[in-house]
Write an enzyme that holds these catalytic residues in place. Structure first.
Site, PDB file in Angstrom:
ATOM      1  N   SER A   1      43.482 100.315  13.002  1.00 26.41           N
ATOM      2  CA  SER A   1      43.878 101.652  12.578  1.00 26.41           C
ATOM      3  C   SER A   1      45.395 101.863  12.644  1.00 26.41           C
ATOM      4  CB  SER A   1      43.176 102.705  13.443  1.00 26.41           C
ATOM      5  OG  SER A   1      41.781 102.642  13.256  1.00 26.41           O
TER       6      SER A   1
ATOM      7  N   GLY B   1      38.094  93.234   1.438  1.00 23.22           N
ATOM      8  CA  GLY B   1      37.111  93.198   0.364  1.00 23.22           C
ATOM      9  C   GLY B   1      37.693  92.584  -0.897  1.00 23.22           C
TER      10      GLY B   1
ATOM     11  N   ARG C   1       2.376 111.849   1.450  1.00 22.92           N
ATOM     12  CA  ARG C   1       1.720 111.273   2.619  1.00 22.92           C
ATOM     13  C   ARG C   1       1.043 112.351   3.449  1.00 22.92           C
ATOM     14  NH1 ARG C   1      -0.401 108.891   6.610  1.00 22.92           N
ATOM     15  NH2 ARG C   1       0.599 107.185   7.747  1.00 22.92           N
TER      16      ARG C   1
ATOM     17  N   THR D   1      33.966 103.481  10.187  1.00 21.85           N
ATOM     18  CA  THR D   1      35.149 102.801  10.736  1.00 21.85           C
ATOM     19  C   THR D   1      36.078 102.213   9.688  1.00 21.85           C
ATOM     20  OG1 THR D   1      33.753 100.840  11.117  1.00 21.85           O
ATOM     21  CG2 THR D   1      34.179 102.270  12.995  1.00 21.85           C
TER      22      THR D   1
ATOM     23  N   THR E   1      44.602  95.924   6.678  1.00 18.50           N
ATOM     24  CA  THR E   1      44.116  95.771   8.050  1.00 18.50           C
ATOM     25  C   THR E   1      44.347  94.358   8.570  1.00 18.50           C
ATOM     26  OG1 THR E   1      42.425  97.431   7.672  1.00 18.50           O
ATOM     27  CG2 THR E   1      42.070  95.947   9.520  1.00 18.50           C
TER      28      THR E   1
ATOM     29  N   GLU F   1      38.480 102.687   6.095  1.00 23.86           N
ATOM     30  CA  GLU F   1      39.352 103.764   5.590  1.00 23.86           C
ATOM     31  C   GLU F   1      39.734 104.704   6.724  1.00 23.86           C
ATOM     32  OE1 GLU F   1      40.776 104.444   2.483  1.00 23.86           O
ATOM     33  OE2 GLU F   1      40.174 102.395   2.103  1.00 23.86           O
TER      34      GLU F   1
ATOM     35  N   GLY G   1       6.759 103.260   9.384  1.00 20.65           N
ATOM     36  CA  GLY G   1       6.906 101.845   9.055  1.00 20.65           C
ATOM     37  C   GLY G   1       7.349 101.614   7.630  1.00 20.65           C
TER      38      GLY G   1
END
Length: 754
Positions: free
Chosen positions: A278, A311, A443, A548, A272, A550, A527
């Site tokens: 893309s 990365g 809960r 978004t 990229t 790959e 919360g």
């Protein structure tokens, strides 16, 4: 009205009739079930039969006063409803008779009604003013069996890997300093490399087991630990290692694969660019062959032509750099070249500049960076030359003569990464659902003046509707992605054009689904879901980017739609838009049948639950969208609009088609899988999950089906009601369904999930 005194025969049916009419889902098929039971019930007198049968006419429902009287009879009995009874409502009815009459045998016909109508306590316990002894979750289904079905042939590998995740290095805690976070994630990836998991998709000669589907199954499980670890693992072994494996030849495999699989050689995948995301075909980085020195010069020509969001960029020593290969002045298109970006002392090599991308919304344990190349020279042998090579004489050669076909063939070898991204997103959704459901089973909130304690969150129909369809979708997508990876990895299938576009569509719908599901889980936990310690917040941030990278989801859906338009013929990508117009003629000849009013208005349970109805509906939507796109494109071209512009004008239409096709693909894959389940009990459960998935998808796109006249308003309403009903029916088994994901207890660090 005058208070009636009921006979024992009538009294035992009162709870059933009250539930059925309060439910407002009494279809003709359900009425026939009750009528059959009453007709066969030899405990009823003729008068009993006549009384009951008159309340089985949808056109003349019981009056409000009658329903009120039925409710008072039930409430005044002071009988407890025990949800854990095998047949809770039939047993309750028997106890009610025992309260008023000495003779009170168990009536098997009531049991049959309860089974055939799928009546469960959470359908009606809110209707009764009585004490209810609740069970949190049922053990009717075995979660281990469900997990085994999903793991399939990879059970041993996955189970072994989950045990590896017990190691202290995988213990989750909050890390907000990116340098500390990155260092820890690097250690985790190196640890997994040493254990042999990085090389799983490689051949035995390079430390692997040559099993990409097993690699993908393990990859999803990494999301149960941490998203950053999963993505850095994928970059190192799937992208960098995968590019060497898939695009390189034996010389590259021998030199790099073993060390890459063990994480001794760290690398990144530099595709990229800042100016081209893309559009890989349009990247600007150049790789120019210099015949005099027999080397390739890598260069970043402009300000925004740098590699972006790469990365592993801060830790790597090598990069698979995608660039325009220029030989003897001619551009031969995008190729991958191995470039050393750091020396043995981890210093940048001359001409390489790398900057940290800095903090991101999520995945801050991954070292993303920007890379520039300034006349960086590498040996000719560094070209990953499986599909295109430079000969010793300095000429370019490829067995694939067509440049476009060569480009898409090269990219096609890396499609497995898209399937893995979808699996990782699915893993994030599963974990968020597991946390949210486990919280909802503990809960309690709100009650009325009669009930002893507040209700569990999971007992509220609205909560069931928020989470249960998503759980069903997880099962559908799990089965589908497993199948897709198996097909993609099948070496006997040489033409992978169809699976490539299918993977593009599935990656889109699954990662969008994952993001929507994680957000719903966050809100469902209130919360508590916002606290970092409960992990949903990190899942939300980490999985966000999956939509978004790959491939941007909107771009990938268009790719899937174009595949459908062209019947997955390679001519689409290799010959451009004009050639595709020739492929649309078959679409224009597709005859779409008119609808029978009986079909469009059919709200019967058996019809709505039929996989044939679901398949027909999904198939019609895909075919109709395909036909209308073809018509629109043809009409635009007839008006003189260039083919590329014609495609732009139908872009949103293409997105709808890509999504419709992908949903249909997922459902049909799941139905085929379910048909082969041997155990009848689990098979029935999977059929119910498939039904819920299908009806929920039809519900979400009800406006389109209504516009087309495919369903009526009453059928749309019935579908919505059935989604709610199925969500409620699955409530007793929600714990088993969540545990069926197989998420290890040692990976569930969220306090609210304990």
């Amino acid at each position: 009205m005058e208070k009636e005194k009921y006979t024992s025969g009538v009294l035992q049916y009162i709870p059933f009739f009250y539930v059925m009419w309060s439910d407002d889902l009494l279809s003709y098929s359900e009425i026939s079930v009750v009528k059959k039971a009453i007709k066969q019930d030899d405990t009823l007198t003729k008068q009993d039969y006549n009384y009951l049968i008159k309340f089985l006419d949808r056109n003349t429902p019981p009056a409000y006063e009658e329903l009120k009287h039925w409710k008072n009879v039930i409430s005044n009995s002071k009988i407890k409803l025990i949800e854990s009874d095998t047949y809770p409502l039939a047993t309750f009815s028997q106890k009610m008779i025992c309260h008023h009459f000495e003779d009170c045998p168990f009536n098997p016909y009531l049991k049959d009604i309860e089974i055939n109508l799928g009546i469960q306590p959470n359908h009606y316990n809110h209707l009764f003013d009585i004490e209810i002894v609740k069970e949190t979750t049922s053990d009717f289904y075995n979660a281990t069996e469900l997990d085994t079905l999903l793991k399939g042939e990879h059970a041993v590998v996955v189970d072994t890997f989950r045990e590896v995740l017990r190691h202290p290095i995988f213990k989750w805690d909050i890390k907000r300093d990116k340098e500390e976070f990155r260092a820890h994630v690097l250690k985790q990836v190196e640890f997994l490399g040493e254990k042999g998991y990085g090389a799983m998709a490689f051949s035995e000669a390079y430390g692997g087991i040559d099993d990409m589907p097993a690699y993908a199954a393990v990859f999803e499980n990494m999301m149960y630990v941490d998203g950053s670890m999963a993505i850095k693992f994928g970059v190192q072994f799937g992208l960098f290692g995968g590019s060497i494996q898939k695009l390189g030849t034996k010389i590259h495999h021998d030199a790099y694969l073993s060390d890459t699989g063990k994480a001794k050689l760290l690398g990144c995948f530099a595709m990229t660019e800042t100016g081209h995301g893309s559009n890989v075909r349009g990247i600007k980085t150049t790789a120019t062959y210099d015949a005099e020195t027999d080397s390739i010069i890598i260069h970043t020509p402009g300000k925004n032509d740098n590699k972006e969001y790469i990365g592993n960029a801060l830790h790597s020593t090598k990069a698979s750099v995608f660039a325009q290969l220029i030989v003897d002045g001619k551009n031969h298109g995008v190729h991958a070249i191995l470039v050393t970006i750091r020396d043995a002392n981890h210093k940048l090599t001359p001409g390489v500049t790398i900057e940290d991308n800095g903090y991101k919304l999520g995945l801050n344990g991954v070292d993303n960076g920007k890379i520039w190349f300034n006349q960086v020279r590498v040996p000719r042998a560094n070209l990953l030359n499986k599909y295109g090579d430079i000969t010793p004489e300095g000429t370019y050669h490829s067995d694939i003569e067509n440049p476009s076909k060569r480009f898409f063939t090269m990219l096609g070898t890396l499609v497995g990464g898209r399937i893995c991204v979808a699996r990782a997103g699915l893993g994030g959704a599963k974990k968020a659902l597991a946390i949210a459901v486990k919280h909802a089973l503990k809960r309690r909130q709100f009650n009325d003046s009669i009930k002893i304690q507040e209700d569990l969150l999971m007992d509220y129909p609205s909560h069931q509707l928020r989470l249960t369809p998503a759980i069903a979708s997880c099962y559908v997508y799990d089965v589908t992605l497993t199948h897709m990876m198996k097909v993609y990895s099948d070496k006997t299938i040489t033409d992978k054009r169809k699976i490539e576009t299918q993977a593009a569509g599935l990656k889109s719908i699954v990662t969008w689904f994952a993001n929507d599901t994680i957000q719903e889980c966050r809100e469902a936990c209130g919360g508590k879901g916002y606290l970092l310690e409960n992990q949903i917040a990190d899942l939300k941030s980490d999985v966000d980017i999956f939509t978004t990278f790959e491939g941007d989801n909107h771009v990938l859906l268009q790719l899937a739609a174009k595949g459908v338009l062209s019947d997955f013929k390679s001519e689409f990508n290799s010959a451009g838009f004009s050639a595709v117009l020739k492929l649309l003629s078959s679409r224009l000849g597709d005859t779409l049948s008119t609808f029978n009013p009986v079909y469009t208005n059919n709200v019967d349970k058996d019809h709505l639950y039929s996989s044939k109805f679901h398949k027909d509906a999904f198939d019609y939507r895909t075919r109709r969208l395909t036909y209308t796109i073809a018509m629109r494109i043809r009409d635009y071209v007839k008006k003189g609009i260039p083919s590329y512009q014609a495609f732009l004008k139908v872009q949103t239409h293409l997105l709808a088609l890509g999504k419709a096709y992908s949903i249909e693909l997922a459902y049909t894959t799941f139905v085929d899988f379910t048909a082969n389940i041997k155990d009848e009990k689990n098979k029935a459960l999977f059929e119910k999950l498939g039904t819920l998935f299908a009806l929920n998808e039809l519900r979400k796109d009800a406006s389109w089906f209504l516009e087309q006249g495919y369903i009526s308003g009453s059928k749309s309403k019935a579908i919505r009601n059935r989604v709610e009903r199925l969500s409620t029916e699955l409530r007793p088994h929600i714990g088993a369904l969540i545990d069926g994901f197989g998420i290890p207890d040692h990976c569930m660090a969220a306090p609210i999930a304990k």
